[in-house]
Write a protein that holds these residues in place. Structure first.
Motif, PDB file in Angstrom:
ATOM      1  N   ILE B 786       9.262 -44.602  -0.406  1.00 12.93           N
ATOM      2  CA  ILE B 786       8.208 -43.692   0.073  1.00 12.93           C
ATOM      3  C   ILE B 786       8.845 -42.418   0.622  1.00 12.93           C
ATOM      4  O   ILE B 786       8.427 -41.296   0.306  1.00 12.93           O
ATOM      5  CB  ILE B 786       7.370 -44.377   1.182  1.00 12.93           C
ATOM      6  CG1 ILE B 786       6.621 -45.583   0.633  1.00 12.93           C
ATOM      7  CG2 ILE B 786       6.434 -43.377   1.851  1.00 12.93           C
ATOM      8  CD1 ILE B 786       5.353 -45.306  -0.095  1.00 12.93           C
ATOM      9  N   GLU B 787       9.882 -42.582   1.438  1.00 10.35           N
ATOM     10  CA  GLU B 787      10.516 -41.405   2.066  1.00 10.35           C
ATOM     11  C   GLU B 787      11.139 -40.495   1.018  1.00 10.35           C
ATOM     12  O   GLU B 787      11.072 -39.270   1.124  1.00 10.35           O
ATOM     13  CB  GLU B 787      11.562 -41.870   3.086  1.00 10.35           C
ATOM     14  CG  GLU B 787      12.070 -40.725   3.946  1.00 10.35           C
ATOM     15  CD  GLU B 787      12.863 -41.206   5.157  1.00 10.35           C
ATOM     16  OE1 GLU B 787      12.547 -42.283   5.700  1.00 10.35           O
ATOM     17  OE2 GLU B 787      13.791 -40.489   5.552  1.00 10.35           O
ATOM     18  N   GLN B 788      11.733 -41.113  -0.002  1.00 16.84           N
ATOM     19  CA  GLN B 788      12.325 -40.305  -1.076  1.00 16.84           C
ATOM     20  C   GLN B 788      11.244 -39.523  -1.824  1.00 16.84           C
ATOM     21  O   GLN B 788      11.422 -38.353  -2.167  1.00 16.84           O
ATOM     22  CB  GLN B 788      13.059 -41.219  -2.070  1.00 16.84           C
ATOM     23  CG  GLN B 788      14.348 -41.822  -1.534  1.00 16.84           C
ATOM     24  CD  GLN B 788      15.458 -40.778  -1.402  1.00 16.84           C
ATOM     25  OE1 GLN B 788      15.367 -39.680  -1.946  1.00 16.84           O
ATOM     26  NE2 GLN B 788      16.494 -41.105  -0.649  1.00 16.84           N
ATOM     27  N   ASN B 799      16.948 -29.347   3.073  1.00 14.43           N
ATOM     28  CA  ASN B 799      15.761 -29.407   3.935  1.00 14.43           C
ATOM     29  C   ASN B 799      14.853 -30.565   3.594  1.00 14.43           C
ATOM     30  O   ASN B 799      14.098 -31.049   4.438  1.00 14.43           O
ATOM     31  CB  ASN B 799      14.944 -28.121   3.782  1.00 14.43           C
ATOM     32  CG  ASN B 799      15.538 -26.997   4.592  1.00 14.43           C
ATOM     33  OD1 ASN B 799      16.168 -27.244   5.606  1.00 14.43           O
ATOM     34  ND2 ASN B 799      15.360 -25.786   4.122  1.00 14.43           N
ATOM     35  N   SER B 800      14.923 -30.964   2.345  1.00 15.29           N
ATOM     36  CA  SER B 800      13.990 -32.001   1.900  1.00 15.29           C
ATOM     37  C   SER B 800      14.236 -33.321   2.627  1.00 15.29           C
ATOM     38  O   SER B 800      13.312 -34.106   2.809  1.00 15.29           O
ATOM     39  CB  SER B 800      14.094 -32.192   0.391  1.00 15.29           C
ATOM     40  OG  SER B 800      15.389 -32.631   0.051  1.00 15.29           O
ATOM     41  N   VAL B 801      15.487 -33.552   3.044  1.00 18.16           N
ATOM     42  CA  VAL B 801      15.784 -34.796   3.766  1.00 18.16           C
ATOM     43  C   VAL B 801      15.025 -34.809   5.090  1.00 18.16           C
ATOM     44  O   VAL B 801      14.380 -35.804   5.462  1.00 18.16           O
ATOM     45  CB  VAL B 801      17.307 -34.930   4.012  1.00 18.16           C
ATOM     46  CG1 VAL B 801      17.599 -36.188   4.820  1.00 18.16           C
ATOM     47  CG2 VAL B 801      18.048 -34.944   2.687  1.00 18.16           C
ATOM     48  N   VAL B 802      15.115 -33.673   5.801  1.00 18.74           N
ATOM     49  CA  VAL B 802      14.391 -33.571   7.068  1.00 18.74           C
ATOM     50  C   VAL B 802      12.893 -33.683   6.822  1.00 18.74           C
ATOM     51  O   VAL B 802      12.161 -34.366   7.540  1.00 18.74           O
ATOM     52  CB  VAL B 802      14.726 -32.227   7.767  1.00 18.74           C
ATOM     53  CG1 VAL B 802      14.008 -32.139   9.104  1.00 18.74           C
ATOM     54  CG2 VAL B 802      16.220 -32.077   7.941  1.00 18.74           C
ATOM     55  N   ARG B 805      11.886 -37.167   6.311  1.00 17.58           N
ATOM     56  CA  ARG B 805      11.904 -37.924   7.561  1.00 17.58           C
ATOM     57  C   ARG B 805      10.660 -37.590   8.410  1.00 17.58           C
ATOM     58  O   ARG B 805      10.012 -38.472   8.960  1.00 17.58           O
ATOM     59  CB  ARG B 805      13.182 -37.597   8.324  1.00 17.58           C
ATOM     60  CG  ARG B 805      13.499 -38.583   9.440  1.00 17.58           C
ATOM     61  CD  ARG B 805      14.877 -38.342  10.011  1.00 17.58           C
ATOM     62  NE  ARG B 805      15.060 -37.004  10.542  1.00 17.58           N
ATOM     63  CZ  ARG B 805      16.013 -36.146  10.147  1.00 17.58           C
ATOM     64  NH1 ARG B 805      16.873 -36.495   9.200  1.00 17.58           N
ATOM     65  NH2 ARG B 805      16.115 -34.955  10.686  1.00 17.58           N
ATOM     66  N   GLU B 806      10.370 -36.280   8.480  1.00 19.56           N
ATOM     67  CA  GLU B 806       9.224 -35.867   9.297  1.00 19.56           C
ATOM     68  C   GLU B 806       7.907 -36.390   8.719  1.00 19.56           C
ATOM     69  O   GLU B 806       7.048 -36.898   9.454  1.00 19.56           O
ATOM     70  CB  GLU B 806       9.168 -34.332   9.372  1.00 19.56           C
ATOM     71  CG  GLU B 806      10.281 -33.741  10.226  1.00 19.56           C
ATOM     72  CD  GLU B 806      10.282 -32.214  10.195  1.00 19.56           C
ATOM     73  OE1 GLU B 806       9.739 -31.640   9.233  1.00 19.56           O
ATOM     74  OE2 GLU B 806      10.847 -31.606  11.121  1.00 19.56           O
TER      75      GLU B 806
END
Lengths: 127, 823
Positions: B786-788, B799-802, B805-806
């Motif tokens: 889901i997060e990916q 930025n996409s990692v943050v 997560r957000e």
């Protein structure tokens, strides 16, 4: 309502000064709020720890808008406050100016403080 | 006043189109409304029609003329739509005459004075004729009494009877000699033309009672509305051949094998087979006589007065199979018979055998046939499944839902599908809540039905692409289909398109309903209600080309626990049905319960307010963003069920992006719009051959993240192409390098929230696949997956990692609430 010396009453000048600076302060919400977004852009560029609201073009645009808005608002503020000082007949002493400037800054920051503390921080409906 | 003068008058009064129609009436009789029995209005012999003025009626007195003009004007104004095509000056005059003459007589019902041929006008003329014949108990029907009294109409008949005949001629589109009551050469020529069109070859100087009866109907004797000339020639042959038979009345010769024509064919066959009590109904007597007659094979031909083979050929022609109509069963006829047998799933013999006759003549065909499919309202238990399997049935139609506010419990029960699959049966789902009358069908209902059927089908675990048959369970006339059924199915199609085509659209209905919807591309498969032989939409209409199931009989089979009443369906194999459904142990999401709104809002605020993310000076508050998402809850729920993913996955990005919108994005959108306006102007300027000055160039800004979910047009096109390439949604890939495609997509994203939100799942699936190799759609994605997927919404940068997560926190807020609601 004028005094015998030809100046308007100090109460009237004070109210005008307060209202004018509050209005200018209201418009400061936009550049000051935008500074917050710009800070996040810079943080994202430098530390990569947040997601910015916009990309490089957006950041440049916002920076230009902040500069323009700040210039206009500072200009308006100086002209307006000088006029009010003349109307009130305040002496042009340095101490008086300093106190006046500090008071002006406080009044002008009040709308932004209210925006930060008492609203959901979305763009004010006035705009 | 000439027609030209009238045109000027009407143009002055702002109804120029109507005036043109009035002028064109004589020159172009085909301009009558489609329902009109259009026929060629003939030029009087020796009076070639040079222009409309050549057939201008005799001048009327000024006052009457003005009144007539005003009535024509009123008629034009009253009629909506294509005014010119709907008003016929001569029909209007016929209506005016018959009303003026018989308006005060008891038993007369006035014709509408609207210049349009229709049944009310024909009924008025019929009643007028009855009054002339001394029949006081008038009726709309031209019955046996009228027939027996009218006799042959000749030039010596009473003036008013001739006038009624001339009015009928005008209403049929022939020249009626100014309703003069005088049978002159013009009337003679019109009668000849009418009779020729009916199919008669002899020359008569009178109108027989049956011909008069036919004249006062809405039947046409020329090919209308894409009718078939071959069918018309058979209709004309029937008129010619059977006119002297007491049972036969003149049938239309319009190229359409209508109900009356089909009935006449059966009647003729009954006469041919010497069936006692011939009545045009295909009953047991006719069936046994047909069986006894034996099959027709190559080399046989009609002889003497027999028309047996010709009637078979007529049946073939009525079913749109091109065979000669000569009474010879040639190899070519046999070949066509083979094609027909193949199409209707009969044993392919190439002969005119009993079953083929049945299928040619009635919608059920041979009712003793046992099909391979059934549909039923009864729950399929293991014993019933075994019964059906043993009898050779393999595909079972079952209902997705019950009908609200009724006691009939017909929907699929838990575990029933697995019972069917275990027994070797497959299932085709039917969606029917009501659908039993025209007023049920509307775009709003179509949208609702699509939504509810997706929810129901996904609840049972039906795979994407399953054909769901939507019921049109009433005798829909052509106008019902046009006005109600087609808009309803268009709405179903639009909703399915919005939802990414989770299910294909089928229809259950009469032949005409199925054929018309298929022709418009609104359905992919037909479940034909041929059991209802009395439906006007079945009789005379061929089986739809895309038929999958043909419902022919209701029977009870099996015994004991295995007994079950079924509708026996012939099965074409076009829709194999479903032999499995996806695992439904994980509950799909349901519509949002608004009593959970404040709890969800609190959860979102608690998560977002402390979050280190820009949130000062946004356009929308957290509450507004939540309400925006909840406003599209039906769409998001249906998307989640159609794609079989958690609803929270599809709520997160629209919520986040809507919340994060700034004024800067509005500026960017404006820049994109300006750019494409410039491109359009530039293209128009170039296409004009560089006429005038070129448009002012704009800064190039072909794309921006836009709309509720802030999607770039390029991203949307890429995601949709990816989905199309994997068969997730139908359609051909689009070219993102074409600025027209980009502009259309961007505008849809910007202006259409539904389109924008329906693009989100595709972006997530494509992004998840690109970023982490996630394939397939399921309710059981892991948190990492889901997060990916959420992260991929921001692209592939750091930025996409943050971002992932957000937004994962937002996902959790939504999912926690959704879980409470669905459980």
């Amino acid at each position: 309502m004028t005094t015998v010396a030809g100046h308007p009453s100090r109460l009237r000048v004070a109210l005008t000064w307060l209202a004018g600076n509050a209005l200018i302060g209201y418009f400061w919400i936009f550049p000051l709020g935008a500074v917050g977004g710009l800070v996040f852009y810079l943080r994202a560029r430098i530390w990569n720890d947040v997601v910015p609201l916009y990309g490089r073009d957006g950041a440049i645009g916002v920076a230009i808008l902040i500069a323009l808005a700040a210039t206009v608002l500072v200009g308006c503020s100086v002209l307006f406050n000088r006029r009010q000082a003349r109307r009130a007949g305040f002496p042009a002493r340095r101490e008086t100016r300093l106190v006046g400037a500090l008071a002006t800054i406080v009044v002008q920051l009040l709308p932004f403080a209210g925006f930060l503390l008492f609203t959901d921080r979305t763009v004010p409906p006035f705009f | 006043m000439t027609n030209i003068d009238r045109r000027k008058l009407l143009q002055i009064l702002g109804v120029g189109a109507a005036a043109a129609g009035a002028g064109a009436t004589v020159a172009s009789p085909a301009s009558a409304a489609p329902a009109d029995p259009a026929g060629p209005r003939k030029v009087p012999p020796g009076k070639p029609l040079a222009d409309s003025a050549a057939v201008t009626p005799k001048p009327a007195p000024p006052l009457a003329r003005m009144q007539g003009d005003m009535r024509l004007l009123e008629a034009n104004i009253r009629s909506t739509g294509l005014l010119a095509a709907s008003v016929d000056e001569w029909v209007l005059r016929a209506q005016q005459w018959v009303n003026a003459t018989y308006g005060n007589r008891a038993g007369y019902v006035p014709a509408p004075e609207d210049g349009r041929t229709g049944w009310p006008t024909m009924f008025a003329l019929t009643r007028a004729l009855q009054l002339e014949l001394g029949i006081t108990a008038t009726s709309d029907s031209f019955g046996p009494t009228t027939l027996s009294r009218v006799g042959a109409t000749t030039n010596g008949s009473p003036t008013n009877i001739i006038k009624i005949m001339q009015c009928g001629l005008y209403c049929k589109g022939y020249y009626g000699e100014d309703i003069s009551g005088t049978w002159g050469e013009v009337t003679t020529e019109s009668i000849h033309q009418l009779r020729r069109n009916m199919g008669f070859t002899d020359v008569n100087y009178h109108l027989s009672p049956k011909e008069f009866k036919a004249l006062l109907t809405m039947d046409a004797y020329v090919v209308v509305e894409n009718g078939s000339p071959a069918v018309r020639s058979v209709q004309q042959w029937m008129n010619r051949s059977f006119i002297d038979q007491s049972w036969f009345y003149i049938v239309p010769a319009d190229g359409h094998p209508s109900r009356d024509v089909a009935k006449a064919l059966i009647w003729a066959l009954q006469i041919e087979l010497n069936v006692a009590g011939a009545n045009g109904n295909f009953g047991p007597g006719t069936r046994s006589a047909l069986r006894a007659r034996g099959a027709i094979s190559v080399g046989q031909h009609d002889s003497g007065s027999s028309n047996f083979i010709r009637l078979f050929q007529a049946g073939m022609i009525f079913n749109r199979y091109p065979v000669s109509f000569d009474g010879v069963f040639s190899q070519s006829v046999s070949d066509q018979a083979r094609l027909f047998q193949q199409f209707v799933a009969l044993p392919v013999t190439g002969k005119g055998d009993f079953q083929t006759w049945c299928s040619l003549l009635v919608s059920t065909g041979d009712t003793d046939r046992r099909g391979n499919a059934v549909d039923c309202v009864t729950t399929i238990t293991a014993a019933r499944a075994q019964t059906l399997y043993d009898l050779g049935y393999r595909v079972i139609g079952r209902y997705l839902t019950n009908v609200p506010n009724t006691s009939l419990d017909k929907n699929i029960k838990p575990g029933e599908l697995q019972t069917m699959f275990n027994a070797g049966l497959r299932c085709f789902p039917i969606y029917q809540t009501w659908g039993g009358e025209a007023s049920y069908f509307s775009p709003q209902q179509g949208h609702l039905d699509a939504s509810l059927c997706v929810q129901a089908a996904s609840g049972y675990g039906f795979e994407r692409g399953t054909i769901i048959y939507h019921a049109v369970d009433f005798d829909a006339l052509n106008t019902d289909i046009t006005d109600y059924v087609i808009p309803h199915f268009r709405a179903i199609q639009n909703t399915m398109e919005l939802l990414g085509h989770p299910y294909r659209i089928g229809v259950y209905g009469a032949r005409n309903v199925c054929s018309r919807l298929a022709a418009l591309g609104l359905t992919t498969s037909s479940f034909v209600a041929d059991l209802s032989t009395g439906f006007s939409g079945n009789l005379g209409f061929p089986l739809p080309y895309d038929w999958a199931f043909d419902q022919i009989t209701t029977i009870t089979v099996g015994s004991g626990a295995g007994q079950i009443e079924i509708d026996n369906n012939i099965y074409s194999g076009r829709d194999p049905g479903q032999s499995r459904v996806r695992d439904t142990s994980a509950k799909p999401d349901v519509r949002f319960d608004m009593s959970y709104r404040s709890a969800l809002l609190t959860a979102l605020r608690n998560y977002l307010n402390p979050l280190d993310t820009p949130k000062v000076g946004l356009i929308h508050s957290i509450e507004e963003a939540l309400d925006k998402v909840l406003a599209h809850d039906e769409l998001i729920t249906n998307l989640s069920r159609g794609y079989n993913v958690r609803k929270a996955l599809l709520q997160t990005n629209p919520f986040w992006e809507y919340w994060k919108q700034t004024l800067e994005e509005s500026v960017a959108d404006a820049a994109v719009r300006l750019w494409y306006v410039y491109r359009q102007q530039l293209e128009a300027w170039e296409n004009s051959g560089h006429l005038g000055t070129p448009p002012t160039p704009m800064p190039e800004r072909p794309d921006s993240s836009t709309g509720v979910s802030q999607i770039f047009a390029a991203s949307a096109i890429r995601a949709r192409n990816w989905a199309k390439g994997r068969g997730l949604v139908p359609g051909a890939a689009q070219d993102a390098s074409d600025w027209h495609v980009m502009w259309d997509t961007w505008r849809s994203l910007n202006e259409n929230d539904n389109y924008n939100i329906s693009t989100v799942p595709l972006i997530l699936f494509e992004g998840g696949h690109r970023r982490a190799g996630i394939s397939g759609q399921r309710l059981t994605y892991t948190d990492q997956e889901i997060e990916q997927m959420l992260a991929s919404y921001q692209g592939d940068g750091s930025n996409s990692v943050v971002y992932g997560r957000e937004t994962m926190g937002v996902y959790r807020c939504f999912e926690a609430t959704n879980a409470l609601i669905r459980n």
